[in-house]
Design a protein around this motif. Structure first.
Motif, mmCIF file in Angstrom:
data_model
loop_
_atom_site.group_PDB
_atom_site.id
_atom_site.type_symbol
_atom_site.label_atom_id
_atom_site.label_comp_id
_atom_site.label_asym_id
_atom_site.label_seq_id
_atom_site.Cartn_x
_atom_site.Cartn_y
_atom_site.Cartn_z
ATOM 1 N N ALA A 189 9.966 5.604 3.251
ATOM 2 C CA ALA A 189 11.269 5.096 3.517
ATOM 3 C C ALA A 189 11.346 4.758 5.259
ATOM 4 O O ALA A 189 11.904 3.852 5.729
ATOM 5 C CB ALA A 189 12.282 6.009 2.905
ATOM 6 N N ALA A 190 10.779 5.764 5.791
ATOM 7 C CA ALA A 190 10.848 5.593 7.300
ATOM 8 C C ALA A 190 9.979 4.611 7.797
ATOM 9 O O ALA A 190 10.348 3.716 8.597
ATOM 10 C CB ALA A 190 10.525 6.994 7.936
ATOM 11 N N LEU A 191 8.838 4.225 7.336
ATOM 12 C CA LEU A 191 8.052 3.135 7.437
ATOM 13 C C LEU A 191 8.773 2.041 7.305
ATOM 14 O O LEU A 191 8.601 0.895 8.049
ATOM 15 C CB LEU A 191 6.918 3.215 6.533
ATOM 16 C CG LEU A 191 5.670 2.229 6.603
ATOM 17 C CD1 LEU A 191 4.799 2.618 7.959
ATOM 18 C CD2 LEU A 191 4.762 2.337 5.431
ATOM 19 N N ALA A 192 9.267 1.583 5.947
ATOM 20 C CA ALA A 192 9.969 0.453 5.823
ATOM 21 C C ALA A 192 11.105 0.003 6.905
ATOM 22 O O ALA A 192 11.204 -0.795 7.141
ATOM 23 C CB ALA A 192 10.636 0.378 4.343
ATOM 24 N N GLU B 182 0.880 -1.236 0.025
ATOM 25 C CA GLU B 182 -0.127 -0.078 -0.027
ATOM 26 C C GLU B 182 0.882 1.425 -0.209
ATOM 27 O O GLU B 182 0.603 2.161 -0.879
ATOM 28 C CB GLU B 182 -0.980 0.084 0.996
ATOM 29 C CG GLU B 182 -1.948 1.089 1.139
ATOM 30 C CD GLU B 182 -2.992 1.069 -0.050
ATOM 31 O OE1 GLU B 182 -3.435 1.949 -0.233
ATOM 32 O OE2 GLU B 182 -3.246 -0.097 -0.792
ATOM 33 N N ALA B 183 1.766 1.360 0.807
ATOM 34 C CA ALA B 183 2.809 2.461 0.889
ATOM 35 C C ALA B 183 3.539 2.561 -0.324
ATOM 36 O O ALA B 183 3.626 3.898 -0.997
ATOM 37 C CB ALA B 183 3.691 2.557 2.041
ATOM 38 N N ARG C 96 -2.463 9.671 5.570
ATOM 39 C CA ARG C 96 -1.878 9.925 4.203
ATOM 40 C C ARG C 96 -2.285 8.894 3.175
ATOM 41 O O ARG C 96 -2.342 9.024 1.877
ATOM 42 C CB ARG C 96 -0.191 9.753 4.280
ATOM 43 C CG ARG C 96 0.239 11.153 5.176
ATOM 44 C CD ARG C 96 1.641 11.147 5.421
ATOM 45 N NE ARG C 96 2.291 12.300 5.846
ATOM 46 C CZ ARG C 96 2.065 12.661 7.184
ATOM 47 N NH1 ARG C 96 1.342 11.723 8.019
ATOM 48 N NH2 ARG C 96 2.655 13.786 7.517
ATOM 49 N N LEU C 97 -2.366 7.735 3.536
ATOM 50 C CA LEU C 97 -3.053 6.619 2.724
ATOM 51 C C LEU C 97 -4.450 6.901 2.375
ATOM 52 O O LEU C 97 -4.827 6.685 1.020
ATOM 53 C CB LEU C 97 -2.853 5.403 3.256
ATOM 54 C CG LEU C 97 -1.349 4.838 3.537
ATOM 55 C CD1 LEU C 97 -1.367 3.435 4.296
ATOM 56 C CD2 LEU C 97 -0.450 4.640 2.194
ATOM 57 N N SER C 98 -5.129 7.371 2.995
ATOM 58 C CA SER C 98 -6.486 7.802 2.899
ATOM 59 C C SER C 98 -6.839 8.860 2.003
ATOM 60 O O SER C 98 -7.682 9.118 1.088
ATOM 61 C CB SER C 98 -7.315 8.089 4.141
ATOM 62 O OG SER C 98 -7.239 6.944 5.252
#
Length: 113
Positions: free
Chosen positions: A52-55, A40-41, A109-111
């Motif tokens: 990148a921070a998420l991963a 999704e990201a 942000r995804l929404s």
């Protein structure tokens, strides 16, 4: 995590088999969460610093989880139940912080995308 925390209150002898099943189920769930989140990201936030921070944080979390599993094989748990319980609760706190971050920073942000 709530089911596992509840098991911890009952003591190892009462929940040994159930606890092992929950460990396996949680591992599958965590890895599925990672795949879904990455997909999704990657689709919604390609190249974004947040992605990148998420991963990177998920990679760190998975490393912490793997270290926990290696540190606490089933054979060690009964003899060190109190220490195991503390280690689980500490890891769960880390995971809850991650989930709160996702709710606060990622999902809006995804929404919006």
């Amino acid at each position: 995590m709530q089911r596992f925390s509840a098991l911890l209150t009952r003591g190892h002898d009462a929940v040994a088999a159930e606890m092992l099943r929950e460990r396996v189920l949680f591992s599958h769930l965590l890895h599925r969460h990672r795949v879904d989140e990455d997909n999704e990201a990657g689709r919604t936030l390609p190249g974004a610093p947040l992605a990148a921070a998420l991963a990177a944080d998920m990679q760190a979390l998975l490393a912490e989880y793997s270290a926990h599993v290696r540190t606490w094989p089933p054979s060690r748990i009964p003899g060190e139940w109190d220490d195991y319980t503390k280690a689980v609760l500490k890891l769960q706190q880390r995971m809850r912080m991650r989930l709160a971050w996702e709710e606060r920073e990622l999902f809006p942000r995804l929404s919006a995308a």
